[in-house]
Design a protein around this motif. Sequence first.
Motif, PDB file in Angstrom:
ATOM      1  N   ALA A 144      -2.532 -40.078 -10.445  1.00 34.71           N
ATOM      2  CA  ALA A 144      -2.138 -41.170 -11.341  1.00 34.71           C
ATOM      3  C   ALA A 144      -0.796 -40.865 -11.995  1.00 34.71           C
ATOM      4  O   ALA A 144       0.059 -41.754 -12.138  1.00 34.71           O
ATOM      5  N   SER A 145      -0.589 -39.607 -12.398  1.00 40.47           N
ATOM      6  CA  SER A 145       0.666 -39.218 -13.037  1.00 40.47           C
ATOM      7  C   SER A 145       1.834 -39.367 -12.070  1.00 40.47           C
ATOM      8  O   SER A 145       2.882 -39.919 -12.426  1.00 40.47           O
ATOM      9  N   LEU A 146       1.661 -38.882 -10.852  1.00 39.37           N
ATOM     10  CA  LEU A 146       2.730 -38.976  -9.855  1.00 39.37           C
ATOM     11  C   LEU A 146       2.998 -40.430  -9.477  1.00 39.37           C
ATOM     12  O   LEU A 146       4.150 -40.826  -9.276  1.00 39.37           O
ATOM     13  N   SER A 147       1.941 -41.231  -9.359  1.00 37.42           N
ATOM     14  CA  SER A 147       2.108 -42.652  -9.018  1.00 37.42           C
ATOM     15  C   SER A 147       2.857 -43.384 -10.122  1.00 37.42           C
ATOM     16  O   SER A 147       3.721 -44.229  -9.857  1.00 37.42           O
ATOM     17  N   SER A 148       2.524 -43.060 -11.370  1.00 37.94           N
ATOM     18  CA  SER A 148       3.202 -43.688 -12.502  1.00 37.94           C
ATOM     19  C   SER A 148       4.675 -43.324 -12.515  1.00 37.94           C
ATOM     20  O   SER A 148       5.539 -44.174 -12.772  1.00 37.94           O
ATOM     21  N   ARG A 149       4.985 -42.052 -12.228  1.00 42.19           N
ATOM     22  CA  ARG A 149       6.381 -41.612 -12.195  1.00 42.19           C
ATOM     23  C   ARG A 149       7.147 -42.321 -11.079  1.00 42.19           C
ATOM     24  O   ARG A 149       8.303 -42.740 -11.263  1.00 42.19           O
ATOM     25  N   LEU A 150       6.515 -42.477  -9.910  1.00 45.24           N
ATOM     26  CA  LEU A 150       7.158 -43.179  -8.800  1.00 45.24           C
ATOM     27  C   LEU A 150       7.427 -44.630  -9.169  1.00 45.24           C
ATOM     28  O   LEU A 150       8.518 -45.163  -8.900  1.00 45.24           O
ATOM     29  N   HIS A 151       6.452 -45.277  -9.800  1.00 48.97           N
ATOM     30  CA  HIS A 151       6.618 -46.676 -10.211  1.00 48.97           C
ATOM     31  C   HIS A 151       7.773 -46.804 -11.195  1.00 48.97           C
ATOM     32  O   HIS A 151       8.591 -47.733 -11.106  1.00 48.97           O
ATOM     33  N   GLU A 152       7.875 -45.852 -12.118  1.00 50.45           N
ATOM     34  CA  GLU A 152       8.949 -45.881 -13.108  1.00 50.45           C
ATOM     35  C   GLU A 152      10.310 -45.675 -12.450  1.00 50.45           C
ATOM     36  O   GLU A 152      11.293 -46.343 -12.794  1.00 50.45           O
ATOM     37  N   LEU A 153      10.386 -44.747 -11.493  1.00 50.43           N
ATOM     38  CA  LEU A 153      11.649 -44.492 -10.801  1.00 50.43           C
ATOM     39  C   LEU A 153      12.100 -45.715 -10.005  1.00 50.43           C
ATOM     40  O   LEU A 153      13.285 -46.044  -9.971  1.00 50.43           O
ATOM     41  N   LEU A 154      11.149 -46.396  -9.368  1.00 56.20           N
ATOM     42  CA  LEU A 154      11.499 -47.608  -8.621  1.00 56.20           C
ATOM     43  C   LEU A 154      12.012 -48.688  -9.569  1.00 56.20           C
ATOM     44  O   LEU A 154      12.949 -49.428  -9.248  1.00 56.20           O
ATOM     45  N   GLY A 155      11.378 -48.786 -10.744  1.00 53.94           N
ATOM     46  CA  GLY A 155      11.851 -49.740 -11.739  1.00 53.94           C
ATOM     47  C   GLY A 155      13.250 -49.418 -12.218  1.00 53.94           C
ATOM     48  O   GLY A 155      14.086 -50.303 -12.397  1.00 53.94           O
ATOM     49  N   ASP A 156      13.527 -48.114 -12.411  1.00 53.43           N
ATOM     50  CA  ASP A 156      14.863 -47.700 -12.831  1.00 53.43           C
ATOM     51  C   ASP A 156      15.897 -48.004 -11.750  1.00 53.43           C
ATOM     52  O   ASP A 156      17.027 -48.416 -12.040  1.00 53.43           O
ATOM     53  N   MET A 157      15.515 -47.791 -10.481  1.00 54.36           N
ATOM     54  CA  MET A 157      16.424 -48.088  -9.373  1.00 54.36           C
ATOM     55  C   MET A 157      16.764 -49.571  -9.335  1.00 54.36           C
ATOM     56  O   MET A 157      17.912 -49.964  -9.145  1.00 54.36           O
ATOM     57  N   GLU A 158      15.750 -50.411  -9.539  1.00 56.67           N
ATOM     58  CA  GLU A 158      15.984 -51.860  -9.540  1.00 56.67           C
ATOM     59  C   GLU A 158      16.925 -52.241 -10.681  1.00 56.67           C
ATOM     60  O   GLU A 158      17.850 -53.039 -10.511  1.00 56.67           O
ATOM     61  N   THR A 159      16.668 -51.647 -11.857  1.00 53.01           N
ATOM     62  CA  THR A 159      17.498 -51.953 -13.021  1.00 53.01           C
ATOM     63  C   THR A 159      18.947 -51.556 -12.799  1.00 53.01           C
ATOM     64  O   THR A 159      19.881 -52.295 -13.124  1.00 53.01           O
ATOM     65  N   CYS A 160      19.160 -50.357 -12.235  1.00 56.23           N
ATOM     66  CA  CYS A 160      20.508 -49.810 -12.113  1.00 56.23           C
ATOM     67  C   CYS A 160      21.280 -50.349 -10.918  1.00 56.23           C
ATOM     68  O   CYS A 160      22.505 -50.391 -10.943  1.00 56.23           O
ATOM     69  N   MET A 161      20.589 -50.769  -9.874  1.00 53.84           N
ATOM     70  CA  MET A 161      21.268 -51.164  -8.646  1.00 53.84           C
ATOM     71  C   MET A 161      21.379 -52.681  -8.472  1.00 53.84           C
ATOM     72  O   MET A 161      22.304 -53.167  -7.826  1.00 53.84           O
ATOM     73  N   LEU A 162      20.441 -53.414  -9.026  1.00 54.51           N
ATOM     74  CA  LEU A 162      20.396 -54.850  -8.755  1.00 54.51           C
ATOM     75  C   LEU A 162      20.770 -55.704  -9.955  1.00 54.51           C
ATOM     76  O   LEU A 162      20.745 -56.924  -9.861  1.00 54.51           O
TER      77      LEU A 162
END
Length: 245
Positions: free
Chosen positions: A149-167
């Motif tokens: 759950a911790s790793l999945s949450s971190r992955l979800h957060e990183l994907l959200g950050d990528m969307e924010t910063c790139m798109l």
Amino acid sequence: MVESAPERAHPHERPEVILETRHPIAEILSRQPLFRGLSEGELGQIAACTREYRVAKNEVIFQKGDSPEGMHVVVMGQVKLALPTAQGTEKVVHLCGPGTTFGEAVVFLDRPYPVTAQATTDSLLLLVANRGLLEAMEGSVMLCRKMMASLSSRLHELLGDMETCMLRGSVQRVVCYLSHEAPPDGGNDYEVNLAASKQNVASRLNLAPETLSRVLGQLSEAGLIQVKGRMIRVLDREGLLGYSA
């Protein structure tokens, strides 16, 4: 009186346990989200391979490329995870506050740390050794689920950050950040207390610090926010979400 660890010393150079909290490590572990709910036996097993130590503000905990020793738990303070850039600056990947963990992924991969970890304030950390953590997981389904759950949450957060910063553009990135900090009750007026410096927040949003300041100024002039030091008061959440520069 307990002496503090020497500045910039690496965890494996700190054989002494610094009992800043004056509580057994097993008890400290039981209060951390990742280990909450585990049995006394499970906590004791993990505590046996865990060290507690203090780091000073700006102290580097490990560098990108270092061999991993284990997973870190932030008990008090804050640690930033960052990547060096070709321009000699850094990109902040994550800010870890009390109760959060970092370095768990490399425990399974047995690869060097992919980021640099540095304390942004005086901090108290736990270091759970690789082998001990893996052995504990072999005997605990609950711990395995919590790690996933911790790793999945971190992955979800990183994907959200990528969307924010790139798109998104600079204004949209700041608006997105402020909106994500809104309280769960959905209030239209709320405060955002920046846990990190504006420079670290800007780096996480992939913005120059002056760009972040300029955008905050625009939002202030539009009557959507008020900025006072590290405190940002959102005056109109709906207006903020609909704002376009």
